[in-house]
Design an enzyme around this catalytic site. Structure first.
Site, PDB file in Angstrom:
ATOM      1  N   LYS A  85     -12.619  -8.912  42.414  1.00 58.23           N
ATOM      2  CA  LYS A  85     -13.522  -9.787  41.964  1.00 58.23           C
ATOM      3  C   LYS A  85     -14.198 -10.513  43.099  1.00 58.23           C
ATOM      4  CE  LYS A  85     -11.594 -11.453  37.861  1.00 58.23           C
ATOM      5  NZ  LYS A  85     -10.983 -12.524  37.114  1.00 58.23           N
TER       6      LYS A  85
HETATM    7  C1  E4P Z   1     -11.918 -13.207  33.629  1.00 60.21           C
HETATM    8  O1  E4P Z   1     -11.906 -12.192  34.602  1.00 60.21           O
HETATM    9  C2  E4P Z   1     -11.432 -14.536  34.060  1.00 60.21           C
HETATM   10  O2  E4P Z   1     -10.083 -14.419  34.604  1.00 60.21           O
HETATM   11  C3  E4P Z   1     -11.248 -15.376  32.846  1.00 60.21           C
HETATM   12  O3  E4P Z   1     -11.761 -14.918  31.599  1.00 60.21           O
HETATM   13  C4  E4P Z   1     -11.504 -16.788  32.954  1.00 60.21           C
HETATM   14  O4  E4P Z   1     -11.363 -17.357  31.557  1.00 60.21           O
HETATM   15  P1  E4P Z   1     -11.382 -18.947  31.359  1.00 60.21           P
HETATM   16  O5  E4P Z   1     -12.770 -19.544  31.328  1.00 60.21           O
HETATM   17  O6  E4P Z   1     -10.503 -19.062  30.238  1.00 60.21           O
HETATM   18  O7  E4P Z   1     -10.506 -19.550  32.614  1.00 60.21           O
END
Ligand code: E4P
Length: 232
Positions: A85
């Site tokens: 990521k």
């Molecule tokens: C996606 O890759 C992220 O880990 C995640 O969806 C973040 O979500 P949040 O806004 O609930 O922290």
């Protein structure tokens, strides 16, 4: 639309995979920190083996491109199904361009606009993750961004896939599917909510009651002990 689990919890991932509906996992440092003090690399490797060959996204923490690239190259060695990521900022674009040329899969994350997605796709990201819930939180329309990105990728027939992320409730899953997201990454809680419907529970109960009223404990499929098959 495929479903990924957005978690670092091993039990939840095992359950999702057992259900046969989870084909990948996304994690982030906040999700990992919910699991207490863990060996990060070991945890991610275990997740990779549970969902193999499904992709498992894990985040870099460096803030400049050289740091992101160095981290990503190390992380990419952890498993064959690892995806790195990389944040949707300028340094992230630079890092994604380099990494994609090395065939390291990138999930271009923390994406909040079509313009960010355009650059992520141009840099060769495998996945782009617009964060729906976080946009909704500030009064914007998160799902509109998913729709725009999905249409753009489809129109130009790009291989980059859009992951609807930051999913907060089952309605988000429905909207993501309608918007044309390739994938929705959902928290475990939302996965369980998706299957819930009171009419299903009432229906199952009623079928059993009606059957028992006439047939008693007779099963539709006979067991070895009781082989008289009774069908209405
Ligand atoms: C996606 O890759 C992220 O880990 C995640 O969806 C973040 O979500 P949040 O806004 O609930 O922290």
């Amino acid at each position: 639309m495929r479903l990924f689990l957005d978690t670092a919890n091993i039990d939840h991932i095992r359950h999702g995979v057992e259900l046969g509906v989870i084909s990948g996992v996304t994690t982030n440092p906040s999700l990992v920190s919910r699991e207490g003090k863990v060996n990060y690399q070991q945890l991610v490797k275990e997740i990779c083996s549970i969902v193999f060959p499904g992709p498992v996204s894990t985040e870099v923490l460096s803030q400049d491109a050289p740091g992101m690239i160095a981290e990503a190259r190390e992380i990419a060695k952890w498993a064959d199904n690892i995806v790195v990521k990389i944040p949707a900022n300028l340094e992230g674009v630079k890092a994604t361009s380099v990494l994609s040329k090395e065939n390291i899969k990138v999930n271009f994350t923390l994406c909040f606009s079509l313009n960010q997605a355009l650059l992520g796709a141009a840099a060769g990201a495998t996945f782009i993750s617009p964060f729906v819930g976080r946009l909704d939180d500030i009064g914007e329309d998160g799902m509109k961004v998913v729709l725009d990105i999905a249409q753009f990728l489809c129109y130009y027939q790009l291989s980059t896939q859009v992951i609807a992320a930051s999913i907060r409730h089952p309605q988000h899953c429905i909207m993501a599917a309608k918007a044309g997201a390739h994938i929705a990454t959902v928290p475990y809680r939302v996965l369980l909510q998706m299957i819930q419907h009171p009419l299903t529970d009432i229906g199952v109960k009623r079928f059993i009651q009606d059957w028992r009223t006439v047939m008693g404990e007779e099963k539709i499929v006979p067991t070895m002990k009781n082989s008289t098959l009774v069908r209405s």
